[in-house]
Design an enzyme around this catalytic site. Sequence first.
Site, PDB file in Angstrom:
ATOM      1  N   LYS A 213       0.858  -1.187   0.000  1.00 50.06           N
ATOM      2  CA  LYS A 213       0.000   0.000   0.000  1.00 50.06           C
ATOM      3  C   LYS A 213       0.897   1.241   0.000  1.00 50.06           C
ATOM      4  O   LYS A 213       1.549   1.546   1.005  1.00 50.06           O
ATOM      5  CB  LYS A 213      -0.919   0.026   1.217  1.00 50.06           C
ATOM      6  CG  LYS A 213      -1.714   1.334   1.323  1.00 50.06           C
ATOM      7  CD  LYS A 213      -2.488   1.455   2.599  1.00 50.06           C
ATOM      8  CE  LYS A 213      -2.629   2.889   3.075  1.00 50.06           C
ATOM      9  NZ  LYS A 213      -2.774   3.923   2.064  1.00 50.06           N
ATOM     10  N   GLY A 266       7.173   5.904   7.569  1.00 50.19           N
ATOM     11  CA  GLY A 266       6.090   6.858   7.756  1.00 50.19           C
ATOM     12  C   GLY A 266       6.214   7.536   9.099  1.00 50.19           C
ATOM     13  O   GLY A 266       7.303   7.615   9.677  1.00 50.19           O
ATOM     14  N   SER A 267       5.096   7.980   9.637  1.00 44.16           N
ATOM     15  CA  SER A 267       5.136   8.765  10.865  1.00 44.16           C
ATOM     16  C   SER A 267       5.332   7.884  12.091  1.00 44.16           C
ATOM     17  O   SER A 267       4.946   6.706  12.118  1.00 44.16           O
ATOM     18  CB  SER A 267       3.843   9.565  11.016  1.00 44.16           C
ATOM     19  OG  SER A 267       2.797   8.756  11.505  1.00 44.16           O
ATOM     20  N   THR A 268       5.920   8.477  13.106  1.00 41.24           N
ATOM     21  CA  THR A 268       6.159   7.765  14.358  1.00 41.24           C
ATOM     22  C   THR A 268       4.855   7.342  15.014  1.00 41.24           C
ATOM     23  O   THR A 268       4.729   6.207  15.513  1.00 41.24           O
ATOM     24  CB  THR A 268       6.974   8.658  15.311  1.00 41.24           C
ATOM     25  OG1 THR A 268       8.232   8.964  14.689  1.00 41.24           O
ATOM     26  CG2 THR A 268       7.230   7.969  16.641  1.00 41.24           C
ATOM     27  N   VAL A 270       1.911   6.724  13.664  1.00 40.09           N
ATOM     28  CA  VAL A 270       1.288   5.606  12.944  1.00 40.09           C
ATOM     29  C   VAL A 270       2.011   4.306  13.268  1.00 40.09           C
ATOM     30  O   VAL A 270       1.382   3.271  13.522  1.00 40.09           O
ATOM     31  CB  VAL A 270       1.289   5.868  11.426  1.00 40.09           C
ATOM     32  CG1 VAL A 270       0.877   4.610  10.655  1.00 40.09           C
ATOM     33  CG2 VAL A 270       0.340   7.012  11.082  1.00 40.09           C
ATOM     34  N   GLU A 294      11.057   2.678   9.663  1.00 36.56           N
ATOM     35  CA  GLU A 294      11.807   3.937   9.763  1.00 36.56           C
ATOM     36  C   GLU A 294      10.771   5.043   9.817  1.00 36.56           C
ATOM     37  O   GLU A 294       9.895   5.129   8.958  1.00 36.56           O
ATOM     38  CB  GLU A 294      12.743   4.103   8.566  1.00 36.56           C
ATOM     39  CG  GLU A 294      13.692   5.291   8.703  1.00 36.56           C
ATOM     40  CD  GLU A 294      13.212   6.512   7.933  1.00 36.56           C
ATOM     41  OE1 GLU A 294      12.893   7.528   8.597  1.00 36.56           O
ATOM     42  OE2 GLU A 294      13.159   6.446   6.696  1.00 36.56           O
ATOM     43  N   CYS A 328      12.933  12.649   5.807  1.00 33.67           N
ATOM     44  CA  CYS A 328      13.033  12.240   7.212  1.00 33.67           C
ATOM     45  C   CYS A 328      14.344  12.718   7.817  1.00 33.67           C
ATOM     46  O   CYS A 328      14.449  12.916   9.020  1.00 33.67           O
ATOM     47  CB  CYS A 328      12.955  10.717   7.319  1.00 33.67           C
ATOM     48  SG  CYS A 328      11.446  10.016   6.626  1.00 33.67           S
ATOM     49  N   GLU A 426       8.581  17.456  14.725  1.00 33.07           N
ATOM     50  CA  GLU A 426       8.855  17.272  13.304  1.00 33.07           C
ATOM     51  C   GLU A 426       7.858  18.094  12.493  1.00 33.07           C
ATOM     52  O   GLU A 426       6.649  17.989  12.689  1.00 33.07           O
ATOM     53  CB  GLU A 426       8.740  15.800  12.923  1.00 33.07           C
ATOM     54  CG  GLU A 426       9.105  15.534  11.472  1.00 33.07           C
ATOM     55  CD  GLU A 426       9.001  14.062  11.093  1.00 33.07           C
ATOM     56  OE1 GLU A 426       9.879  13.587  10.374  1.00 33.07           O
ATOM     57  OE2 GLU A 426       8.042  13.412  11.533  1.00 33.07           O
TER      58      GLU A 426
END
Length: 544
Positions: A213, A266-268, A270, A294, A328, A426
């Site tokens: 995805k 992706g985001s921390t 999530v 990551e 990132c 961030e």
Amino acid sequence: MSNAIFNIPPATNEPVLNYAPGSAERKALKAALTHARSYQADIPMYINGKEVRTGKTAPLNPPHDHKHTLGVYHKGTKEHIKQAIDAALAARHKWAAMDWEQRASIFLKAADLLAGPYRYKMNAATMLGQSKNAYQAEIDSACELIDFLRFNVQYMREIYTQQPPVTGKGVWNRIEQRPLEGFVFALTPFNFTAISGNLPTAPAMMGNTIVWKPSNTQIYAAHVIMELLAEAGLPDGVINLVYVSGPEAGDVIFSHPDFAGIHFTGSTEVFKGIWKTIGENMPKYKSYPRIVGETGGKDYIIAHPSADVDVLVTALARGAFEYQGQKCSAASRTYIPKSLFPQVKEKLVAEVNSMKIGPVEDFRNFINAVIDEKSFDKIAGYIENARKSAEVEIIAGGKYDKSKGYFIEPTILVTSNPAYTTMCEEIFGPVLTMYVYDDERFEETLKLVDSTSEYALTGAVIARDRYAIDMATKALTHSAGNFYINDKCTGAVVGQQPFGGARGSGTNDKAGAMINLLRWVSPRTIKETFVPATDYRYPFMEAE
């Protein structure tokens, strides 16, 4: 599985083309951009090698020209996730049984196709869909993805050829590297086409089958990756590409007994949510899923009073503002000694003011658009809050406009508070916050750098004093998974600087290294005894 040793040429990094005026590559890329804008693509999902169109579509618009439509993609549902899982599981046994060198051939062919006939199509798709300039697209969607494919084949070969030492006669010990038992879920971000290509292909290379995805804002280039892999000979069902909402995908995938692992960028927040869900669902699974991720970063550059100002300014200009700070690894906070600040301020502001802003089709533009309106509004909010704060001064940029594209000026903030919001959170946009420290407090400032953020992805020290470099390297040991000395904190190269971070930045499984591929296999040790014992008794048991 074949144990033959094959003469695969050593992987080397793909040369970066410069797209200078008059060059053949510039002409070819311009033509690819013109062609891509000349029609509207109808982009399907790919399940078991079949193109799946649902009729429920959403538009794809360039972030720098959001009134133009590049095409539409077909949105899927939970049912399509189930179909993708079924396809992956059906393909798993045959794909896993294939000799590794046959799998390697597919991905090496994909690398050569990307280095040749697909290069400009892939770069154009990345430029238009993700608003990257020509150079940023070249180092990402061409060179880095090619490097991932070639170096991962090399690492795969090395993994399969690692065997236990011969310890004596009569016994043969060997290691078999099995794919995971189930399917792998690849959940990929918008900002790097190379990451979106690597996350499904790395586990697939090791014999796993994948449900992939991508971010909705990267679908335009993800579609080209699937075309590339199909032409390279990837069998049906090995990688299945679906466009569904995150919650719908999670509901099905993380409840499935054959879920074997996730490869995520992706985001921390999530990722933490995914980890929690997997933990809660452990009783449902056949095995412990591999969790590789990551996530975010609040990356820093700290300058020592001995720093070369020009080196520092260049590291900040490129590290903070290339690809609009949507990396990132982007430099988002910097610590400048008071003695250097006047020079740094003057030169960096001049550099930022010289940066041209506009669409990617104009190669003179260094700054393009941020990815979408949600991101634009978030970044603009940080700038407006800074404008109102008594602790912050805006010394460059600070303007933004989304009437035609999501354009935000590269912005520099100076704060008197090292714990101000933009030093800690961030932002993922072209905003750099500076904190000025007293020269004699370098060591104290290193502790501040280490403790300010939950993240630990990338960081850099700029200094000429070797004792200062040594001190910073040791003091910041756990503050960054990729640490740079006298360079910007972005631009990790596959095979040279394996990438990843710890703390809130992920599991540090190092994309671009053998470490990552080892997460996608489950070793089996085999001991064969040629002349087995036939009596349970040992010599020590005999009578005197």
